[in-house]
Design a protein around this motif. Structure first.
Motif, PDB file in Angstrom:
ATOM      1  N   LYS A   3      45.756  33.078  43.763  1.00  0.00           N
ATOM      2  CA  LYS A   3      46.556  33.385  42.581  1.00  0.00           C
ATOM      3  C   LYS A   3      47.981  33.601  43.052  1.00  0.00           C
ATOM      4  O   LYS A   3      48.212  34.371  43.990  1.00  0.00           O
ATOM      5  CB  LYS A   3      46.066  34.651  41.885  1.00  0.00           C
ATOM      6  CG  LYS A   3      44.788  34.494  41.127  1.00  0.00           C
ATOM      7  CD  LYS A   3      44.463  35.769  40.375  1.00  0.00           C
ATOM      8  CE  LYS A   3      43.140  35.626  39.647  1.00  0.00           C
ATOM      9  NZ  LYS A   3      42.808  36.856  38.899  1.00  0.00           N
ATOM     10  N   GLU A  17      46.387  29.967  39.194  1.00  0.00           N
ATOM     11  CA  GLU A  17      45.433  30.021  40.300  1.00  0.00           C
ATOM     12  C   GLU A  17      44.833  28.657  40.562  1.00  0.00           C
ATOM     13  O   GLU A  17      44.736  27.810  39.676  1.00  0.00           O
ATOM     14  CB  GLU A  17      44.345  31.055  40.048  1.00  0.00           C
ATOM     15  CG  GLU A  17      43.487  30.821  38.838  1.00  0.00           C
ATOM     16  CD  GLU A  17      42.467  31.938  38.653  1.00  0.00           C
ATOM     17  OE1 GLU A  17      41.278  31.702  38.987  1.00  0.00           O
ATOM     18  OE2 GLU A  17      42.852  33.011  38.202  1.00  0.00           O
ATOM     19  N   ASP A  94      47.630  33.617  48.624  1.00  0.00           N
ATOM     20  CA  ASP A  94      47.127  34.450  47.531  1.00  0.00           C
ATOM     21  C   ASP A  94      47.992  35.689  47.348  1.00  0.00           C
ATOM     22  O   ASP A  94      48.303  36.389  48.301  1.00  0.00           O
ATOM     23  CB  ASP A  94      45.681  34.875  47.812  1.00  0.00           C
ATOM     24  CG  ASP A  94      45.051  35.615  46.651  1.00  0.00           C
ATOM     25  OD1 ASP A  94      45.168  35.132  45.506  1.00  0.00           O
ATOM     26  OD2 ASP A  94      44.468  36.689  46.890  1.00  0.00           O
TER      27      ASP A  94
END
Length: 102
Positions: A3, A17, A94
Motif C-alpha cells: 500500500k 495497493e 509498503d
C-alpha cells in the motif's frame, strides 16, 4: 501486497495497493493525477516523475544511468527524484508516500 500513497500537485492524496508490476503501472491503473506513463514504462518519457521521501530513499535507491539521463531533461529534478516506472511494487515500498512531480 504493498500500500502506497501518492500526493498530487494539488495536495490531494490517494492510497493505492498492488502486488506486482511497476509503481507507474499501479498509479496509471488507479488514475493518479500527474502520472501519465506515456512510454509504457520503458524509461523514455519522464511522465511518471515522482519525489521519494528522503527518509525512505534508501528503500528504492538511486536512479540507474538511463533513468538519471532521462531525469536530466526535467527542470523539476531534485536529489530525491525517481521515475516510478523504474520502481517495482513490492513489500519493500509498503507504506511509502510519493509526491507526484507534475
Amino acid at each position: 501486497m504493498a500500500k502506497v500513497i501518492f500526493v498530487t500537485q494539488n495536495n490531494g492524496s490517494m492510497e493505492v495497493e498492488g502486488d506486482s508490476g511497476s509503481l507507474m503501472e499501479l498509479a496509471v491503473a488507479n488514475g493518479v493525477a500527474g502520472i501519465d506513463g506515456d512510454c509504457g514504462g520503458v524509461c523514455s518519457c519522464a511522465t511518471c516523475h515522482i519525489y521519494v521521501d528522503p527518509a525512505d530513499f534508501d528503500k528504492v535507491g538511486a536512479a540507474q544511468e538511463v533513468e538519471s539521463d532521462m531525469l536530466e531533461l526535467d527542470d523539476k529534478v531534485t536529489e530525491y527524484s525517481r521515475l516510478c516506472c523504474q520502481i517495482d511494487v513490492s513489500d519493500q515500498i509498503d507504506g511509502m508516500t510519493f509526491v507526484v512531480a507534475n
